[in-house]
Design a protein around this motif. Structure first.
Motif, mmCIF file in Angstrom:
data_model
loop_
_atom_site.group_PDB
_atom_site.id
_atom_site.type_symbol
_atom_site.label_atom_id
_atom_site.label_comp_id
_atom_site.label_asym_id
_atom_site.label_seq_id
_atom_site.Cartn_x
_atom_site.Cartn_y
_atom_site.Cartn_z
ATOM 1 N N TYR A 100 56.762 11.968 77.403
ATOM 2 C CA TYR A 100 56.724 13.423 77.220
ATOM 3 C C TYR A 100 58.139 13.985 77.117
ATOM 4 C CZ TYR A 100 56.071 18.359 78.324
ATOM 5 O OH TYR A 100 56.125 19.742 78.299
ATOM 6 N N PHE A 101 59.024 13.580 78.018
ATOM 7 C CA PHE A 101 60.402 14.064 77.988
ATOM 8 C C PHE A 101 61.099 13.690 76.685
ATOM 9 C CE2 PHE A 101 60.996 14.288 82.888
ATOM 10 C CZ PHE A 101 60.447 15.561 82.890
ATOM 11 N N VAL A 102 60.902 12.454 76.242
ATOM 12 C CA VAL A 102 61.523 12.018 74.991
ATOM 13 C C VAL A 102 60.966 12.817 73.815
ATOM 14 C CG1 VAL A 102 61.800 10.083 73.393
ATOM 15 C CG2 VAL A 102 62.012 9.705 75.854
ATOM 16 N N MET A 103 59.655 13.053 73.816
ATOM 17 C CA MET A 103 59.021 13.797 72.734
ATOM 18 C C MET A 103 59.567 15.219 72.644
ATOM 19 S SD MET A 103 55.065 15.069 72.372
ATOM 20 C CE MET A 103 55.358 16.309 73.649
ATOM 21 N N THR A 104 59.637 15.933 73.779
ATOM 22 C CA THR A 104 60.115 17.315 73.749
ATOM 23 C C THR A 104 61.596 17.387 73.392
ATOM 24 O OG1 THR A 104 60.501 17.247 76.154
ATOM 25 C CG2 THR A 104 58.383 18.131 75.380
ATOM 26 N N THR A 105 62.373 16.372 73.786
ATOM 27 C CA THR A 105 63.787 16.362 73.414
ATOM 28 C C THR A 105 63.939 16.211 71.906
ATOM 29 O OG1 THR A 105 64.384 15.368 75.546
ATOM 30 C CG2 THR A 105 66.016 15.257 73.796
ATOM 31 N N PHE A 106 63.141 15.325 71.295
ATOM 32 C CA PHE A 106 63.193 15.168 69.841
ATOM 33 C C PHE A 106 62.733 16.452 69.140
ATOM 34 C CE2 PHE A 106 63.639 10.533 70.239
ATOM 35 C CZ PHE A 106 64.486 10.287 69.159
ATOM 36 N N ILE A 107 61.719 17.116 69.684
ATOM 37 C CA ILE A 107 61.265 18.390 69.100
ATOM 38 C C ILE A 107 62.394 19.410 69.136
ATOM 39 C CG2 ILE A 107 59.735 20.367 69.464
ATOM 40 C CD1 ILE A 107 57.582 18.411 70.380
ATOM 41 N N ALA A 108 63.096 19.480 70.274
ATOM 42 C CA ALA A 108 64.210 20.436 70.405
ATOM 43 C C ALA A 108 65.309 20.124 69.397
ATOM 44 C CB ALA A 108 64.763 20.381 71.830
ATOM 45 N N VAL A 109 65.622 18.849 69.217
ATOM 46 C CA VAL A 109 66.677 18.460 68.278
ATOM 47 C C VAL A 109 66.271 18.793 66.842
ATOM 48 C CG1 VAL A 109 67.856 16.457 67.285
ATOM 49 C CG2 VAL A 109 67.667 16.685 69.759
ATOM 50 N N ILE A 110 65.017 18.537 66.487
ATOM 51 C CA ILE A 110 64.535 18.851 65.132
ATOM 52 C C ILE A 110 64.581 20.354 64.888
ATOM 53 C CG2 ILE A 110 62.559 18.766 63.583
ATOM 54 C CD1 ILE A 110 63.998 16.096 64.011
ATOM 55 N N ILE A 111 64.196 21.153 65.885
ATOM 56 C CA ILE A 111 64.275 22.614 65.758
ATOM 57 C C ILE A 111 65.722 23.041 65.501
ATOM 58 C CG2 ILE A 111 64.070 24.803 67.012
ATOM 59 C CD1 ILE A 111 61.608 23.674 68.392
#
Length: 431
Positions: A100-111
């Motif tokens: 979950y943490f890795v997923m949300t971090t990647f989402i933040a970076v893509i944003i």
């Protein structure tokens, strides 16, 4: 019991969030009035002296929190793992929270990548401003975060010297140390386990008592820290790179909507109720720019206002304050792309992918203290040949953006709590 009541008293009876709002507004207002870059009611020399004194309560507050943050993190994670009678708990949380943490971090970076590429804030910077910064800044920002290879980072996961990690305030190492201890305690006999858990509970209670004393200073700390930073930077620094500031804020706002969506869809809690419950933690995060400073309040908020089970809170919040830095990761990507646009550097697709992976890796395990984002960013930028003047260009507004991205870091931890509470509740572990 006394500590729990006292903190709850400040959260509910004393309306801590309202005190912080008032202190925040007063701090910014007084800072503008005294700042030589604002109204300038006093001389520049006197305003700096005043800034040092008004920041005193805030510095004392941060010192008190930092004094107990290591024993609090250790005790909370150990109790979160070993204090739960359900042996399937660790497996359930661990298999969910890390992805979950890795997923949300990647989402933040893509944003951050999409927003910076669309707005292109670097094209709005006056070249004269960059020339002035080149002439004014004779020193450079030195990165203290070493970007290691993947095998080296894997070995570094295991803390080889906990004493050195404590001295260096390496929170990632301390978290891993606590996880190993917590798992080891679960393998001991009931008598040994009970003794160690009792000692750990006592350490946590003592830490929370000191936190309770620190909370008495919270409104004064907010006023002092906001007044201090406003006196020092004024509004001029914001105007020169306003497009960059607006781009970062837009990215953080979009990330906030992602958190609200996750809290609503996966956590089954309405966005309004979620924001209402966490406003005190968000305001304190904005004022202190430190996830570690807000961690005790975040734990209390998750447990009391969001009704998350205590073992989940004790495991996720300290862990999230160390490795869940979505706001910081988003900021680093936008800042890096902003500076490439300013200096006319075109990144290839492979370089952009490298930037994403480097940012995610650098943000995980970064210290949860004010100003660390700029240090991590300096280490990231060295890979792309961006001059040191680029750091100088965004240094003036870094504290303001640090305050904003810390709000998202803390919000991300609390979102993870409600999501994990729901996921684990849906699963029925073997008793």
């Amino acid at each position: 019991m006394k500590t729990t009541y006292s903190i709850s008293y400040f959260l509910q009876k004393k309306m801590l969030w309202l005190q912080i709002v008032v202190a925040l507004v007063l701090g910014i207002t007084v800072g503008i009035l005294l700042s030589p870059k604002g109204v300038g009611l006093v001389s520049a020399e006197l305003s700096l002296q005043i800034a040092q004194w008004v920041a005193l309560p805030g510095n004392l507050f941060l010192a008190l929190i930092q004094m107990v943050v290591i024993p609090l993190v250790l005790s909370s994670i150990i109790l979160g793992i070993a204090g739960n009678k359900d042996t399937a708990f660790l497996k359930q949380v661990g298999l969910r929270i890390f992805p979950y943490f890795v997923m949300t971090t990647f989402i933040a970076v893509i944003i951050g990548l999409v927003v910076a590429s669309y707005v292109e804030p670097g094209k709005y910077v006056d070249s004269q401003l960059l020339d002035n910064l080149n002439s004014q800044h004779t020193t450079t920002v030195t990165a203290t975060v070493e970007l290691k290879s993947i095998p080296e980072r894997m070995v570094a996961i295991i803390p080889s010297n906990i004493t050195q990690s404590t001295l260096d305030k390496d929170m990632f190492a301390i978290v891993m140390y606590a996880i190993f201890i917590g798992i080891a305690i679960t393998t001991l006999s009931q008598k040994q386990k009970s003794l160690l858990l009792e000692l750990t509970t006592t350490a946590q209670t003592l830490s929370l008592q000191i936190v309770n004393w620190a909370m008495l200073l919270a409104p004064f700390a907010v006023f002092g820290l906001l007044c201090d930073i406003t006196i020092r930077i004024g509004v001029d620094a914001l105007l020169g790179v306003s497009a960059y500031v607006a781009t970062v804020l837009l990215g953080l706002l979009l990330l906030m909507f992602v958190y609200l969506f996750l809290a609503s869809s996966a956590g089954k809690i309405s966005p309004w109720r979620f924001l209402s419950a966490i406003k005190s933690a968000q305001l304190l995060a904005f004022s202190t720019s430190s996830s570690a400073a807000v961690m005790p309040l975040s734990m209390r908020t998750a447990e009391q206002s969001l009704s998350v089970k205590k073992p989940i809170v004790q495991f996720i919040i300290p862990l999230g304050a160390t490795i869940n830095m979505d706001g910081t990761a988003l900021y680093q990507v936008i800042a890096a792309l902003f500076l490439t646009q300013v200096f006319g550097i075109t990144l290839t697709d492979s370089q952009i992918m490298l930037l994403i992976l480097t940012t995610v890796g650098a943000s995980i395990g970064s210290p949860s203290t004010p100003g660390v984002g700029i240090v991590i960013l300096a280490s990231v930028l060295t890979s792309f040949g961006i001059p040191a003047a680029g750091i100088a260009l965004i240094l003036g507004v870094d504290r303001i953006l640090d305050m904003c991205r810390t709000v998202l870091n803390v919000t991300g931890d609390l979102t993870a709590c409600v999501v994990m509470e729901r996921l684990i509740k849906l699963d029925k572990p073997v008793q």
